[in-house]
Design an enzyme around this catalytic site. Structure first.
Site, PDB file in Angstrom:
ATOM      1  N   ASP A 104      38.117  33.495  39.093  1.00  0.00           N
ATOM      2  CA  ASP A 104      38.534  34.532  38.133  1.00  0.00           C
ATOM      3  C   ASP A 104      37.313  35.332  37.712  1.00  0.00           C
ATOM      4  OD1 ASP A 104      37.662  32.452  36.346  1.00  0.00           O
ATOM      5  OD2 ASP A 104      39.722  31.878  35.987  1.00  0.00           O
ATOM      6  N   PHE A 153      47.711  32.849  33.473  1.00  0.00           N
ATOM      7  CA  PHE A 153      47.378  31.433  33.604  1.00  0.00           C
ATOM      8  C   PHE A 153      48.427  30.751  34.468  1.00  0.00           C
ATOM      9  CE2 PHE A 153      47.076  26.993  32.458  1.00  0.00           C
ATOM     10  CZ  PHE A 153      45.704  26.795  32.544  1.00  0.00           C
TER      11      PHE A 153
END
Length: 177
Positions: A104, A153
């Site tokens: 990420d 998420f």
């Protein structure tokens, strides 16, 4: 829909799609490493499922090692990388492929690369199952990426929420309240 601890998650990526993407990455690796014996370093805990599926598709013979680093608590990165299990193998003049579950911000990989280079690796490539391009803040290139996904998420296929949910064969995205 599944519930893990205090959060609900909805199906985002089926195992069929996941396996198709794994085979695509393996095909690229097979082409690039034909006849070679690279060291593959699986980053625990999250990458274990991807690494297991990936190595079964490889036609070359990698040496497989495991390392463990931590930078997450709950659903947030702490920004601090802690080495829990390091790589103690001789990497001198070896090609290294770091197998990661997700990139990420890129900070974990960015901070790991010098460790492998300092151990004398001939080359170091990053192979990540997932990448969140809009989150990338480190000057990092992911060499092999199975899927780019939005910034949400997720759990399943090795990814967890507070230690739970790694066992799901599909990938689920958190449902925000």
């Amino acid at each position: 829909m599944i519930k893990i601890l205090d959060r609900n998650f909805e199906l985002s990526y089926s195992n069929e799609l996941i396996q198709e993407k794994v085979k695509q990455v393996a095909a690229r690796l097979n082409e690039d490493y034909a006849g070679k014996n690279p060291v593959m370093v699986c980053i625990l805990n999250g990458a274990f499922m991807f690494a297991a599926d990936l190595v079964r598709e490889l036609t070359f013979q990698p040496e497989i090692l495991f390392a463990k680093f931590s930078s997450y608590e709950g659903m947030q990165s702490t920004g601090v990388l802690r080495e829990l299990i390091g790589v103690n193998a001789n990497l001198q003049a070896r090609d290294v492929i770091i197998v990661e579950d997700i990139v990420d911000t890129g900070n974990t990989m960015y901070n790991l690369l010098p460790q492998f280079i300092n151990k004398g690796a001939k080359s170091v490539k990053i192979c990540s199952f997932l990448q969140k391009p809009e989150c990338l803040t480190a000057p990092l290139k992911v060499d092999y990426c199975a899927m780019e996904i939005p910034n949400a998420f997720i759990v399943g296929y090795g990814l967890d929420y507070n230690g739970m949910g790694r066992n799901y064969k599909d990938i689920y995205t958190v449902v925000e309240d």
